[in-house]
Design an enzyme around this catalytic site. Sequence first.
Site, short mmCIF file in Angstrom:
data_model
loop_
_atom_site.label_atom_id
_atom_site.label_comp_id
_atom_site.label_asym_id
_atom_site.label_seq_id
_atom_site.Cartn_x
_atom_site.Cartn_y
_atom_site.Cartn_z
N CYS A 92 -2.25 -33.76 22.57
CA CYS A 92 -2.30 -32.76 21.48
C CYS A 92 -1.61 -31.45 21.84
CB CYS A 92 -3.74 -32.44 21.12
SG CYS A 92 -4.80 -33.85 20.84
O1 KQY Z 1 -4.71 -32.37 17.81
C1 KQY Z 1 -5.76 -31.95 18.13
N1 KQY Z 1 -6.64 -32.75 18.64
C2 KQY Z 1 -6.04 -30.52 17.98
C3 KQY Z 1 -7.40 -30.21 17.59
C4 KQY Z 1 -7.55 -28.74 17.38
C5 KQY Z 1 -8.87 -28.32 17.10
C6 KQY Z 1 -9.01 -26.86 16.91
N2 KQY Z 1 -10.19 -26.41 17.52
#
Ligand code: KQY
Length: 364
Positions: free
Chosen positions: A356
């Site tokens: 991510c």
């Molecule tokens: O792609 C992702 N798992 C990002 C999650 C972001 C969450 C924001 N607190």
Amino acid sequence: MKILHTKPARDGFYMPAEFAPHEGCLMIWPERADSWQYGAYAARKAFLRVIEVIAASERLTVLCSERQYDNARAQLPAHVRLVVLETDDAWARDIGPTFVVNGKGARRGIDWGFNAWGGAVDGLYPSWERDNRAARRFCDLLENDCYDKRDFICEGGSLHVDGEGTALVTEACLLSAGRNPHLSKSEIEQTLRDWLGVSTVIWLPRGIYNDETNEHVDNMCAFTAPGEVVLAWTDDKADPQYALSAAALAALEAAEDAKGRKIKVHKLPLPAPVTITAEECGGLDLCDGQPTRTPGERLAASYVNFYIANGAIVMPAFGDPADEDAQRILQALFPTRQVIAIPARDILIGGGNIHCITQQIPKV
Ligand code: KQY
């Protein structure tokens, strides 16, 4: 740099697989105090370890705020490029461009709409304008033309492709009420075909339990080769994750990819449930007056959230006995890359993991 209003597939462009060669990688320096405990100090250490591993085999660009430039520059390796570009948080996968190539030496970015994973319905922060503007600005930096697809809410973590015509997504995310409720499933699928240059979309019903992205596929299932995936798995039938993983397995077993292949599924064990402590929660600022986490909350820990670098697989570790099993399984699946496990709890607390916070820039 041109802003394009045509469709990549019609222009001869497609998204290559993550395991195809990269020119580089994009990351963002973490700063947001309601995402990263105690002023992001521990998160930065974890990001720096990821950066060090990726930068050993890829040209890495890190974005940061004006306020953090000097601090980030002092801590980043000299061969990592640091650019001031304001964002709302540090999720390069979700707010960076999705890159497409044409096999003739050209690369373009796609600038999807971004609304913090659900906007007014169930978005995770109240203002996301800087995030929403970042993909286009990064394309400008790379001198890559950029498709304007801001009318379609989509994050990079919500899709995987095999580079041979097949995409993998979850229904929980792509059909969520906070993204594109005006579009039907078949219209969403057609959008993925037109923008990613795929002909087949495999829909998994759900992703990882309690994943606040509405269950992004990149935490649940990833291509390791054309026709082969790893799937986050638990044998514990009492765990709410069991039914979600079993449903995904059934969908994969029923599917055929764009080349007519059955999908070979490698089960990747999950760590034992990971929960956030009161001490960790105490280090988080409020978001819009509300806590972002509560003590004991289960975090969406999964080894599937790894990044495929040119020279390494960068996988999260959680200090769990399953860390070694996952590393061994990934090493067997990627024999030409070294699998490097990085303690990732301080990234997980933010709500995602190594995949991510990275965005590959394919080589042309
Ligand atoms: O792609 C992702 N798992 C990002 C999650 C972001 C969450 C924001 N607190």
